[in-house]
Design an enzyme around this catalytic site. Sequence first.
Site, mmCIF file in Angstrom:
data_model
loop_
_atom_site.group_PDB
_atom_site.id
_atom_site.type_symbol
_atom_site.label_atom_id
_atom_site.label_comp_id
_atom_site.label_asym_id
_atom_site.label_seq_id
_atom_site.Cartn_x
_atom_site.Cartn_y
_atom_site.Cartn_z
ATOM 1 C CB SER A 191 -3.420 2.923 2.464
ATOM 2 O OG SER A 191 -3.860 2.133 1.082
ATOM 3 C CE LYS A 206 -3.255 -1.349 -0.553
ATOM 4 N NZ LYS A 206 -3.701 -1.852 -1.556
ATOM 5 C CG HIS A 244 4.207 -6.034 -1.037
ATOM 6 N ND1 HIS A 244 4.290 -4.833 -1.777
ATOM 7 C CD2 HIS A 244 2.688 -6.432 -1.396
ATOM 8 C CE1 HIS A 244 3.157 -4.438 -2.131
ATOM 9 N NE2 HIS A 244 2.386 -5.344 -2.060
HETATM 10 N N1 LIG Z 1 -1.961 7.384 -9.372
HETATM 11 C C1 LIG Z 1 -2.203 7.364 -7.956
HETATM 12 N N2 LIG Z 1 -1.992 8.364 -7.200
HETATM 13 C C2 LIG Z 1 -2.035 8.472 -6.011
HETATM 14 N N3 LIG Z 1 -2.235 7.234 -5.270
HETATM 15 C C3 LIG Z 1 -2.474 6.128 -5.959
HETATM 16 C C4 LIG Z 1 -2.446 6.167 -7.192
HETATM 17 N N4 LIG Z 1 -2.749 4.837 -7.416
HETATM 18 C C5 LIG Z 1 -2.941 4.001 -6.398
HETATM 19 N N5 LIG Z 1 -2.844 4.945 -5.476
HETATM 20 C C6 LIG Z 1 -3.037 4.537 -3.942
HETATM 21 O O1 LIG Z 1 -1.894 3.529 -3.673
HETATM 22 C C7 LIG Z 1 -2.434 2.725 -2.497
HETATM 23 C C8 LIG Z 1 -2.298 1.474 -3.159
HETATM 24 O O2 LIG Z 1 -1.055 1.078 -2.934
HETATM 25 P P1 LIG Z 1 -0.480 -0.139 -3.641
HETATM 26 O O3 LIG Z 1 -0.537 -0.294 -5.146
HETATM 27 O O4 LIG Z 1 0.781 -0.519 -3.086
HETATM 28 O O5 LIG Z 1 -1.008 -1.557 -3.159
HETATM 29 S S1 LIG Z 1 -0.442 -2.936 -3.452
HETATM 30 O O6 LIG Z 1 0.196 -2.992 -1.980
HETATM 31 O O7 LIG Z 1 0.022 -3.165 -4.572
HETATM 32 O O8 LIG Z 1 -1.795 -3.692 -2.937
HETATM 33 C C9 LIG Z 1 -3.859 3.366 -2.341
HETATM 34 O O9 LIG Z 1 -3.958 4.144 -1.304
HETATM 35 P P2 LIG Z 1 -5.087 4.728 -0.607
HETATM 36 O O10 LIG Z 1 -6.299 5.447 -1.664
HETATM 37 O O11 LIG Z 1 -4.624 5.781 0.628
HETATM 38 O O12 LIG Z 1 -5.692 3.398 0.248
HETATM 39 C C10 LIG Z 1 -4.346 3.696 -3.784
HETATM 40 O O13 LIG Z 1 -5.320 4.673 -3.703
#
Ligand SMILES: Nc1ncnc2c1ncn2[C@@H]1O[C@H](COP(=O)(O)OS(=O)(=O)O)[C@@H](OP(=O)(O)O)[C@H]1O
Length: 309
Positions: free
Chosen positions: A152, A61, A122
Amino acid sequence: MSEEEELDYHTAIQKAGKQLCRFPLVTVRGVPLMCHIADNFEHIWAFTPDPSDLLIATYPKAGTTWTQEIVDLLLNNGDAEACMRAPTPVRSPFLEIFSPKPIPSGLDLLKKMTPPRMIKTHLPFQLVPLGFWENKCKTIYVARNAKDNLVSYYHFDRMNQTQPEPGPWDSYIHKFMQGDVGWGSWYDHVKSYWAEREKRNILYLFYEDMKENPRREVERIMRYLGLSLSDEVISQIVELTSFKSMKENPMSNYSCVPKLVFDDSISPFMRKGEVGDWRNHFTPEQSKMFDKDYKEKMKDVDIPFRDLI
Ligand SMILES: Nc1ncnc2c1ncn2[C@@H]1O[C@H](COP(=O)(O)OS(=O)(=O)O)[C@@H](OP(=O)(O)O)[C@H]1O
Protein backbone atom coordinates in the site's frame (compact mmCIF):
# COMPACT_ATOMS: atom_id res chain seq x y z
CA MET A 1 -16.67 23.74 7.04
CA SER A 2 -18.32 26.97 5.87
CA GLU A 3 -18.45 27.73 2.13
CA GLU A 4 -15.85 30.46 2.63
CA GLU A 5 -13.49 28.14 4.51
CA GLU A 6 -13.98 25.45 1.89
CA LEU A 7 -13.07 27.91 -0.85
CA ASP A 8 -10.01 29.00 1.14
CA TYR A 9 -8.96 25.44 1.63
CA HIS A 10 -9.12 24.59 -2.07
CA THR A 11 -7.38 27.83 -3.12
CA ALA A 12 -4.68 27.23 -0.53
CA ILE A 13 -3.90 23.72 -1.70
CA GLN A 14 -3.95 24.77 -5.35
CA LYS A 15 -1.48 27.56 -4.54
CA ALA A 16 0.63 25.29 -2.36
CA GLY A 17 0.68 22.81 -5.23
CA LYS A 18 3.00 25.15 -7.09
CA GLN A 19 5.64 24.83 -4.37
CA LEU A 20 5.30 21.10 -3.96
CA CYS A 21 8.06 18.64 -4.64
CA ARG A 22 8.98 15.13 -3.56
CA PHE A 23 10.30 16.11 -0.14
CA PRO A 24 13.59 14.52 0.86
CA LEU A 25 13.87 12.64 4.14
CA VAL A 26 15.71 14.19 7.09
CA THR A 27 16.42 12.16 10.20
CA VAL A 28 14.95 13.35 13.50
CA ARG A 29 16.08 11.40 16.57
CA GLY A 30 16.88 8.45 14.34
CA VAL A 31 13.60 8.55 12.38
CA PRO A 32 13.50 9.71 8.73
CA LEU A 33 10.79 12.29 8.22
CA MET A 34 9.96 14.45 5.21
CA CYS A 35 11.98 17.66 5.47
CA HIS A 36 8.97 19.96 6.03
CA ILE A 37 8.11 17.86 9.11
CA ALA A 38 11.72 17.60 10.29
CA ASP A 39 12.23 21.39 9.92
CA ASN A 40 9.21 22.05 12.12
CA PHE A 41 9.64 19.22 14.55
CA GLU A 42 10.23 21.58 17.51
CA HIS A 43 6.72 23.03 17.07
CA ILE A 44 5.19 19.58 16.75
CA TRP A 45 7.00 18.34 19.87
CA ALA A 46 5.76 21.40 21.80
CA PHE A 47 2.10 20.72 20.99
CA THR A 48 0.01 20.22 24.12
CA PRO A 49 -3.24 18.36 23.62
CA ASP A 50 -6.28 18.63 25.80
CA PRO A 51 -7.00 15.56 27.98
CA SER A 52 -10.23 15.11 25.98
CA ASP A 53 -8.38 14.87 22.63
CA LEU A 54 -8.17 11.49 20.93
CA LEU A 55 -5.04 10.34 19.10
CA ILE A 56 -5.29 7.99 16.12
CA ALA A 57 -1.79 6.68 15.51
CA THR A 58 -0.63 4.43 12.67
CA TYR A 59 2.28 3.61 10.44
CA PRO A 60 1.34 5.15 7.05
CA LYS A 61 -1.20 3.08 5.06
CA ALA A 62 -2.30 0.87 7.95
CA GLY A 63 -5.98 1.93 8.02
CA THR A 64 -5.86 5.46 9.43
CA THR A 65 -8.62 6.98 7.30
CA TRP A 66 -10.92 4.01 7.93
CA THR A 67 -10.45 4.41 11.68
CA GLN A 68 -10.90 8.20 11.54
CA GLU A 69 -14.21 7.69 9.74
CA ILE A 70 -15.40 5.05 12.23
CA VAL A 71 -14.51 7.27 15.19
CA ASP A 72 -16.17 10.36 13.71
CA LEU A 73 -19.37 8.41 13.03
CA LEU A 74 -19.34 6.92 16.52
CA LEU A 75 -18.92 10.39 18.04
CA ASN A 76 -21.80 11.64 15.88
CA ASN A 77 -24.17 8.75 16.59
CA GLY A 78 -23.91 7.47 13.03
CA ASP A 79 -25.03 10.75 11.47
CA ALA A 80 -23.70 10.49 7.89
CA GLU A 81 -24.49 14.11 7.07
CA ALA A 82 -22.61 15.43 10.10
CA CYS A 83 -19.58 13.39 9.04
CA MET A 84 -19.70 14.93 5.58
CA ARG A 85 -19.12 18.41 7.05
CA ALA A 86 -15.53 18.44 5.71
CA PRO A 87 -12.85 16.18 4.23
CA THR A 88 -11.14 13.74 6.62
CA PRO A 89 -7.92 15.80 7.12
CA VAL A 90 -10.03 18.83 8.12
CA ARG A 91 -12.26 16.91 10.54
CA SER A 92 -9.28 15.08 11.96
CA PRO A 93 -6.07 17.12 11.62
CA PHE A 94 -2.78 15.44 10.74
CA LEU A 95 -0.58 16.54 13.65
CA GLU A 96 2.82 16.69 11.94
CA ILE A 97 1.86 17.91 8.45
CA PHE A 98 3.28 21.37 7.73
CA SER A 99 3.09 23.70 4.77
CA PRO A 100 3.70 23.72 1.87
CA LYS A 101 0.81 21.42 2.17
CA PRO A 102 -1.15 19.02 0.08
CA ILE A 103 -3.57 19.05 3.00
CA PRO A 104 -3.98 21.69 5.71
CA SER A 105 -1.25 22.09 8.32
CA GLY A 106 -2.20 20.07 11.39
CA LEU A 107 -1.10 22.57 14.02
CA ASP A 108 -2.87 25.46 12.23
CA LEU A 109 -6.12 23.52 12.13
CA LEU A 110 -5.82 22.34 15.72
CA LYS A 111 -5.42 25.92 16.93
CA LYS A 112 -8.81 26.78 15.43
CA MET A 113 -10.63 23.78 16.85
CA THR A 114 -12.09 23.33 20.31
CA PRO A 115 -11.40 20.04 22.10
CA PRO A 116 -12.28 17.22 22.03
CA ARG A 117 -10.37 16.82 18.76
CA MET A 118 -9.59 13.71 16.74
CA ILE A 119 -5.89 13.94 15.88
CA LYS A 120 -4.04 11.78 13.34
CA THR A 121 -0.34 10.97 13.57
CA HIS A 122 2.13 8.62 11.90
CA LEU A 123 4.86 9.45 14.43
CA PRO A 124 6.39 6.48 16.23
CA PHE A 125 5.66 6.41 19.95
CA GLN A 126 8.88 8.13 21.03
CA LEU A 127 8.25 11.16 18.77
CA VAL A 128 4.65 11.76 19.92
CA PRO A 129 4.50 14.97 22.01
CA LEU A 130 4.70 14.02 25.69
CA GLY A 131 1.53 15.95 26.51
CA PHE A 132 -0.52 13.11 25.02
CA TRP A 133 0.81 10.75 27.67
CA GLU A 134 0.93 13.31 30.51
CA ASN A 135 -2.71 14.18 29.84
CA LYS A 136 -3.67 10.52 29.46
CA CYS A 137 -5.30 11.11 26.06
CA LYS A 138 -7.12 8.12 24.64
CA THR A 139 -5.09 6.61 21.78
CA ILE A 140 -6.11 4.17 19.07
CA TYR A 141 -3.26 2.46 17.23
CA VAL A 142 -3.93 0.47 14.05
CA ALA A 143 -1.35 -1.97 12.71
CA ARG A 144 -1.41 -3.78 9.36
CA ASN A 145 0.61 -6.80 8.33
CA ALA A 146 4.02 -5.75 7.00
CA LYS A 147 3.67 -7.08 3.46
CA ASP A 148 0.27 -5.50 2.72
CA ASN A 149 1.41 -2.33 4.47
CA LEU A 150 4.49 -2.23 2.23
CA VAL A 151 2.44 -2.74 -0.95
CA SER A 152 0.00 0.00 0.00
CA TYR A 153 2.85 2.38 0.88
CA TYR A 154 4.61 1.63 -2.42
CA HIS A 155 1.54 2.62 -4.44
CA PHE A 156 1.02 5.69 -2.25
CA ASP A 157 4.63 6.80 -2.77
CA ARG A 158 4.07 6.47 -6.51
CA MET A 159 0.88 8.52 -6.56
CA ASN A 160 1.62 11.14 -3.88
CA GLN A 161 3.90 13.63 -5.59
CA THR A 162 5.16 14.95 -2.23
CA GLN A 163 6.46 11.61 -0.96
CA PRO A 164 10.04 10.55 -1.71
CA GLU A 165 10.42 8.77 -5.06
CA PRO A 166 9.72 5.05 -4.41
CA GLY A 167 11.95 3.75 -7.24
CA PRO A 168 11.48 0.26 -8.65
CA TRP A 169 9.45 -2.33 -6.71
CA ASP A 170 12.37 -4.62 -5.89
CA SER A 171 14.49 -1.85 -4.38
CA TYR A 172 11.44 -0.46 -2.53
CA ILE A 173 11.15 -3.74 -0.62
CA HIS A 174 14.70 -3.21 0.61
CA LYS A 175 14.05 0.44 1.48
CA PHE A 176 11.05 -0.62 3.54
CA MET A 177 13.02 -3.36 5.29
CA GLN A 178 15.76 -0.86 6.15
CA GLY A 179 13.26 1.75 7.35
CA ASP A 180 14.47 4.12 4.63
CA VAL A 181 10.97 5.56 4.03
CA GLY A 182 8.94 8.38 5.55
CA TRP A 183 8.26 7.78 9.27
CA GLY A 184 10.96 5.14 9.34
CA SER A 185 10.96 1.47 10.21
CA TRP A 186 7.60 -0.36 10.20
CA TYR A 187 9.13 -2.89 12.61
CA ASP A 188 10.17 -0.25 15.17
CA HIS A 189 6.84 1.56 14.76
CA VAL A 190 4.53 -1.36 15.50
CA LYS A 191 6.78 -2.44 18.38
CA SER A 192 6.97 1.05 19.91
CA TYR A 193 3.20 1.24 20.53
CA TRP A 194 2.89 -2.45 21.38
CA ALA A 195 5.39 -2.02 24.23
CA GLU A 196 3.42 0.91 25.67
CA ARG A 197 -0.13 -0.26 25.06
CA GLU A 198 -0.96 -1.38 28.58
CA LYS A 199 0.80 1.39 30.46
CA ARG A 200 -0.74 4.10 28.24
CA ASN A 201 -4.15 2.47 27.78
CA ILE A 202 -3.68 2.36 24.00
CA LEU A 203 -6.33 0.46 22.02
CA TYR A 204 -4.15 -1.62 19.66
CA LEU A 205 -6.11 -2.77 16.62
CA PHE A 206 -5.27 -4.79 13.51
CA TYR A 207 -6.40 -3.97 9.96
CA GLU A 208 -6.91 -7.69 9.31
CA ASP A 209 -9.33 -7.94 12.27
CA MET A 210 -11.24 -4.94 10.95
CA LYS A 211 -11.58 -6.65 7.57
CA GLU A 212 -12.54 -9.98 9.13
CA ASN A 213 -15.27 -8.62 11.36
CA PRO A 214 -15.80 -4.87 11.03
CA ARG A 215 -18.78 -4.85 13.41
CA ARG A 216 -16.78 -6.47 16.20
CA GLU A 217 -14.00 -3.88 15.79
CA VAL A 218 -16.43 -0.93 15.56
CA GLU A 219 -17.98 -2.12 18.83
CA ARG A 220 -14.53 -2.46 20.36
CA ILE A 221 -13.75 1.18 19.46
CA MET A 222 -17.17 2.26 20.74
CA ARG A 223 -16.53 0.68 24.15
CA TYR A 224 -13.04 2.20 24.31
CA LEU A 225 -14.57 5.64 23.71
CA GLY A 226 -17.07 5.00 26.51
CA LEU A 227 -20.05 5.10 24.14
CA SER A 228 -23.07 2.85 23.85
CA LEU A 229 -24.94 3.10 20.55
CA SER A 230 -27.92 1.13 19.31
CA ASP A 231 -27.47 -1.99 17.14
CA GLU A 232 -29.10 -0.13 14.30
CA VAL A 233 -26.65 2.77 14.50
CA ILE A 234 -23.71 0.36 14.69
CA SER A 235 -24.94 -1.42 11.54
CA GLN A 236 -25.20 1.93 9.80
CA ILE A 237 -21.63 2.83 10.82
CA VAL A 238 -20.33 -0.50 9.51
CA GLU A 239 -22.09 0.16 6.20
CA LEU A 240 -20.90 3.78 5.92
CA THR A 241 -17.30 2.75 6.59
CA SER A 242 -17.15 -0.14 4.12
CA PHE A 243 -14.43 0.24 1.50
CA LYS A 244 -17.07 0.81 -1.19
CA SER A 245 -18.93 3.54 0.75
CA MET A 246 -15.75 5.35 1.70
CA LYS A 247 -14.38 5.15 -1.85
CA GLU A 248 -17.56 6.82 -3.12
CA ASN A 249 -17.68 9.42 -0.35
CA PRO A 250 -15.91 12.64 -1.47
CA MET A 251 -15.30 13.54 2.18
CA SER A 252 -13.36 10.35 2.93
CA ASN A 253 -11.75 9.36 -0.39
CA TYR A 254 -9.18 12.17 -0.50
CA SER A 255 -10.56 13.53 -3.77
CA CYS A 256 -10.16 16.86 -1.91
CA VAL A 257 -6.44 16.72 -2.72
CA PRO A 258 -5.69 18.02 -6.22
CA LYS A 259 -4.43 15.65 -8.89
CA LEU A 260 -1.08 17.43 -9.04
CA VAL A 261 -0.48 16.11 -5.51
CA PHE A 262 -2.40 12.82 -5.39
CA ASP A 263 -2.18 11.57 -8.97
CA ASP A 264 -4.97 9.02 -8.98
CA SER A 265 -4.25 8.08 -12.59
CA ILE A 266 -1.17 6.33 -11.10
CA SER A 267 -3.03 4.76 -8.17
CA PRO A 268 -6.14 5.91 -6.27
CA PHE A 269 -5.99 6.70 -2.54
CA MET A 270 -8.77 4.15 -1.94
CA ARG A 271 -6.88 1.52 -3.90
CA LYS A 272 -8.01 -2.04 -3.05
CA GLY A 273 -8.57 -2.26 0.68
CA GLU A 274 -7.79 -5.97 0.85
CA VAL A 275 -5.86 -8.41 2.98
CA GLY A 276 -3.28 -10.50 1.12
CA ASP A 277 -2.82 -8.25 -1.94
CA TRP A 278 0.93 -8.67 -1.30
CA ARG A 279 0.63 -12.05 -3.06
CA ASN A 280 0.04 -10.15 -6.31
CA HIS A 281 3.29 -8.22 -5.85
CA PHE A 282 5.97 -10.33 -4.13
CA THR A 283 7.75 -13.03 -6.12
CA PRO A 284 8.31 -16.27 -4.13
CA GLU A 285 12.00 -15.29 -3.77
CA GLN A 286 11.17 -11.78 -2.52
CA SER A 287 8.70 -13.25 -0.07
CA LYS A 288 11.24 -15.74 1.27
CA MET A 289 13.90 -13.07 1.67
CA PHE A 290 11.39 -10.76 3.41
CA ASP A 291 10.21 -13.52 5.78
CA LYS A 292 13.76 -14.33 6.87
CA ASP A 293 14.50 -10.71 7.67
CA TYR A 294 11.06 -10.29 9.34
CA LYS A 295 11.70 -13.22 11.66
CA GLU A 296 14.96 -11.70 12.78
CA LYS A 297 13.57 -8.16 13.27
CA MET A 298 10.45 -9.36 15.12
CA LYS A 299 12.02 -12.10 17.22
CA ASP A 300 11.82 -10.05 20.43
CA VAL A 301 8.03 -9.54 20.28
CA ASP A 302 4.93 -11.61 19.75
CA ILE A 303 2.52 -9.26 17.99
CA PRO A 304 -0.24 -11.40 16.45
CA PHE A 305 0.03 -10.35 12.79
CA ARG A 306 -1.83 -12.53 10.30
CA ASP A 307 -1.82 -13.29 6.57
CA LEU A 308 1.92 -12.85 6.21
CA ILE A 309 2.87 -16.26 4.85
N1 LIG B 1 -13.07 1.28 4.63
C1 LIG B 1 -11.93 0.69 4.29
N2 LIG B 1 -11.85 -0.66 4.26
C2 LIG B 1 -10.69 -1.28 3.92
N3 LIG B 1 -9.56 -0.62 3.58
C3 LIG B 1 -9.60 0.73 3.59
C4 LIG B 1 -10.77 1.45 3.95
N4 LIG B 1 -10.49 2.77 3.87
C5 LIG B 1 -9.21 2.86 3.47
N5 LIG B 1 -8.67 1.65 3.30
C6 LIG B 1 -7.33 1.30 2.81
O1 LIG B 1 -6.35 1.75 3.75
C7 LIG B 1 -5.17 2.12 3.02
C8 LIG B 1 -4.89 3.59 3.28
O2 LIG B 1 -4.36 3.66 4.58
P1 LIG B 1 -4.36 4.97 5.48
O3 LIG B 1 -5.74 5.51 5.56
O4 LIG B 1 -3.68 4.61 6.72
O5 LIG B 1 -3.47 5.96 4.61
S1 LIG B 1 -2.70 7.24 5.16
O6 LIG B 1 -1.49 6.75 5.83
O7 LIG B 1 -3.57 7.96 6.07
O8 LIG B 1 -2.35 8.00 3.92
C9 LIG B 1 -5.43 1.82 1.56
O9 LIG B 1 -5.06 0.46 1.37
P2 LIG B 1 -4.70 -0.19 -0.04
O10 LIG B 1 -5.96 -0.22 -0.83
O11 LIG B 1 -4.21 -1.57 0.27
O12 LIG B 1 -3.64 0.65 -0.66
C10 LIG B 1 -6.95 2.01 1.52
O13 LIG B 1 -7.57 1.42 0.41
